[in-house]
Design a protein around this motif. Structure first.
Motif, mmCIF file in Angstrom:
data_model
loop_
_atom_site.group_PDB
_atom_site.id
_atom_site.type_symbol
_atom_site.label_atom_id
_atom_site.label_comp_id
_atom_site.label_asym_id
_atom_site.label_seq_id
_atom_site.Cartn_x
_atom_site.Cartn_y
_atom_site.Cartn_z
ATOM 1 N N PRO A 328 10.264 4.714 -28.397
ATOM 2 C CA PRO A 328 10.696 4.203 -27.101
ATOM 3 C C PRO A 328 11.667 3.055 -27.275
ATOM 4 O O PRO A 328 11.579 2.280 -28.224
ATOM 5 N N ALA A 329 12.604 2.931 -26.334
ATOM 6 C CA ALA A 329 13.587 1.863 -26.411
ATOM 7 C C ALA A 329 12.907 0.504 -26.355
ATOM 8 O O ALA A 329 11.887 0.327 -25.699
ATOM 9 N N GLN A 330 13.472 -0.470 -27.066
ATOM 10 C CA GLN A 330 12.913 -1.810 -27.082
ATOM 11 C C GLN A 330 13.162 -2.514 -25.747
ATOM 12 O O GLN A 330 14.149 -2.259 -25.066
ATOM 13 N N LYS A 331 12.284 -3.439 -25.403
ATOM 14 C CA LYS A 331 12.445 -4.199 -24.169
ATOM 15 C C LYS A 331 13.744 -4.985 -24.206
ATOM 16 O O LYS A 331 14.133 -5.518 -25.236
ATOM 17 N N GLY A 332 14.381 -5.070 -23.070
ATOM 18 C CA GLY A 332 15.632 -5.805 -22.990
ATOM 19 C C GLY A 332 16.844 -4.914 -23.091
ATOM 20 O O GLY A 332 17.939 -5.314 -22.732
ATOM 21 N N HIS A 333 16.662 -3.691 -23.573
ATOM 22 C CA HIS A 333 17.783 -2.753 -23.645
ATOM 23 C C HIS A 333 17.967 -2.090 -22.283
ATOM 24 O O HIS A 333 17.005 -1.749 -21.602
ATOM 25 N N ALA A 334 19.198 -1.856 -21.903
ATOM 26 C CA ALA A 334 19.488 -1.266 -20.593
ATOM 27 C C ALA A 334 19.390 0.247 -20.655
ATOM 28 O O ALA A 334 20.296 0.963 -20.283
ATOM 29 N N VAL A 335 18.283 0.753 -21.191
ATOM 30 C CA VAL A 335 18.045 2.191 -21.241
ATOM 31 C C VAL A 335 16.591 2.430 -20.870
ATOM 32 O O VAL A 335 15.736 1.567 -21.073
ATOM 33 N N PRO A 336 16.263 3.575 -20.288
ATOM 34 C CA PRO A 336 14.876 3.858 -19.949
ATOM 35 C C PRO A 336 14.037 4.028 -21.205
ATOM 36 O O PRO A 336 14.562 4.280 -22.281
ATOM 37 N N GLN A 337 12.733 3.902 -21.055
ATOM 38 C CA GLN A 337 11.832 4.041 -22.181
ATOM 39 C C GLN A 337 10.985 5.291 -22.015
ATOM 40 O O GLN A 337 10.470 5.560 -20.938
ATOM 41 N N THR A 338 10.824 6.046 -23.093
ATOM 42 C CA THR A 338 9.903 7.173 -23.054
ATOM 43 C C THR A 338 8.495 6.638 -23.215
ATOM 44 O O THR A 338 8.270 5.640 -23.901
ATOM 45 N N SER A 339 7.549 7.311 -22.577
ATOM 46 C CA SER A 339 6.171 6.823 -22.604
ATOM 47 C C SER A 339 5.488 7.104 -23.932
ATOM 48 O O SER A 339 4.456 6.501 -24.244
ATOM 49 N N ARG A 340 6.008 8.028 -24.723
ATOM 50 C CA ARG A 340 5.461 8.361 -26.037
ATOM 51 C C ARG A 340 6.625 8.580 -27.004
ATOM 52 O O ARG A 340 7.741 8.885 -26.569
#
Length: 354
Positions: A328-340
């Motif tokens: 998952p993308a790291q916090k602070g990046h302007a991209v969505p995060q996958t849940s797994r």
């Protein structure tokens, strides 16, 4: 002599009733009337150019052009138009241009890579082209797959989604309806949309037979739709309790296989964040609104999603992914995060669903 083969859509080729030219030199304008597209953007046609020279790079007088239907089940197709002669020198050379070709022998046909209009079309000085310009072969697709739009993770019409009311067909859901999610309880739908396309090649859905992944009946997903896998194989191979795998990467030709169909309607469900939903008993993801999803959507749907998830659509393409397990993308990046974590094809091959 050489033979060339290309592919176009039904919206890029049509017939016409009559054509005439007016003017001289660069002021020549050709008016084509009674234009009717041969089909739609979902209809594919195979274009075969014969009596061509090995070094030909464009349509020219002296070649013969035949047009056939194309489908995955019948790639050779049925002959629709034959013995078309691209007389590029007609109308002082205005019969052809960088994106179009007008045929008058043996049938009145027009190819326009920008899309064939309906009714009357004009070709002239507004094209800002030399009279000697010809339609280049490079403008046509070399494979039918090039003409098929990308498809994003989605459910096939009729799939049941677990909600407060039980399993509800995906097409009956609306924004605000609450759906069950793994680990986050009932979550409201922020956005839901659908699209209909030809279900062939990379657009063909993947069929999961009943019972393969806990599903109570057969489930169809788009090829890039990811499903949840868990257990000792995920822990042993990746140190994770749960991972996501694209449906295409699980195809075994038996219980999980591609099933082409003339038309398929895909539904996309987005919650406030990436979630794991229950689809007829199978655990599968909600829409992951990243760059791929945005690029594959119609402009209206893309604009709506961008308004709902402004941080999920960075203005610049994402950086090249690091090979291997996608985290998952790291916090602070302007991209969505996958849940797994998401597996690639090679990693998915380590799983056995027996």
């Amino acid at each position: 002599m050489a033979t060339f083969e290309f592919f176009i859509t039904g919206a890029q080729i049509g017939t016409y009733s009559w054509a005439n030219g007016q003017g001289n030199g660069n002021e020549m304008v050709v008016t084509v009337s009674g234009v009717q597209p041969l089909g739609t953007a979902n209809d594919l046609y195979r274009v075969v150019v014969t009596q061509a020279n090995e070094g030909d790079t464009s349509f020219r007088n002296g070649q013969w052009v035949s047009v056939y239907t194309w489908s995955e089940s019948n790639p050779a197709g049925t002959l629709v138009l034959s013995q078309l002669n691209p007389q590029d020198d007609m109308y002082q050379g205005r019969a052809s241009g960088h994106s179009y070709q007008i045929f008058s022998y043996s049938q009145n046909v027009i190819i326009d890579l920008r899309g064939v209009g309906q009714g009357t079309t004009h070709y002239g000085a507004e094209q800002n082209e030399a009279l000697s310009e010809k339609l280049p072969f490079s403008g046509l697709a070399k494979t039918p797959q090039e003409l098929l739009p990308p498809v994003i993770p989605c459910f096939v019409d009729g799939t049941g989604i677990l909600t407060r009311r039980g399993m509800v067909p995906v097409g009956e859901l609306r924004p605000g309806d609450k759906v069950w999610t793994r680990g986050h309880g009932m979550q409201p739908i922020r956005w839901i949309g659908s699209s209909q396309t030809c279900g062939i090649a990379h657009l063909a859905p993947v069929r999961f037979a009943a019972g393969v992944l806990g599903n109570e009946r057969p489930v169809w997903l788009s090829q890039q739709h990811r499903v949840l896998l868990s257990g000792w194989q995920a822990q042993l191979n990746f140190g994770e309790d749960e991972v996501l795998v694209a449906a295409l990467h699980l195809v075994d030709g038996d219980r999980i296989r591609l099933e082409s169909r003339p038309l398929v309607r895909y539904w996309h469900i987005a919650c406030a964040s990436h979630q794991i939903l229950c689809a007829d008993g199978m655990l599968a993801e909600s829409l992951y609104p990243g760059q791929m999803a945005a690029a594959a959507m119609a402009p209206e749907a893309r604009a709506e999603l961008q308004a709902l998830f402004p941080d999920h659509f960075p203005p610049q393409p994402e950086h090249k992914a690091v090979p291997g397990l996608l985290r998952p993308a790291q916090k602070g990046h302007a991209v969505p995060q996958t849940s797994r974590p998401c597996l690639n094809r090679r990693e998915a091959a380590l799983f056995s669903l027996d």
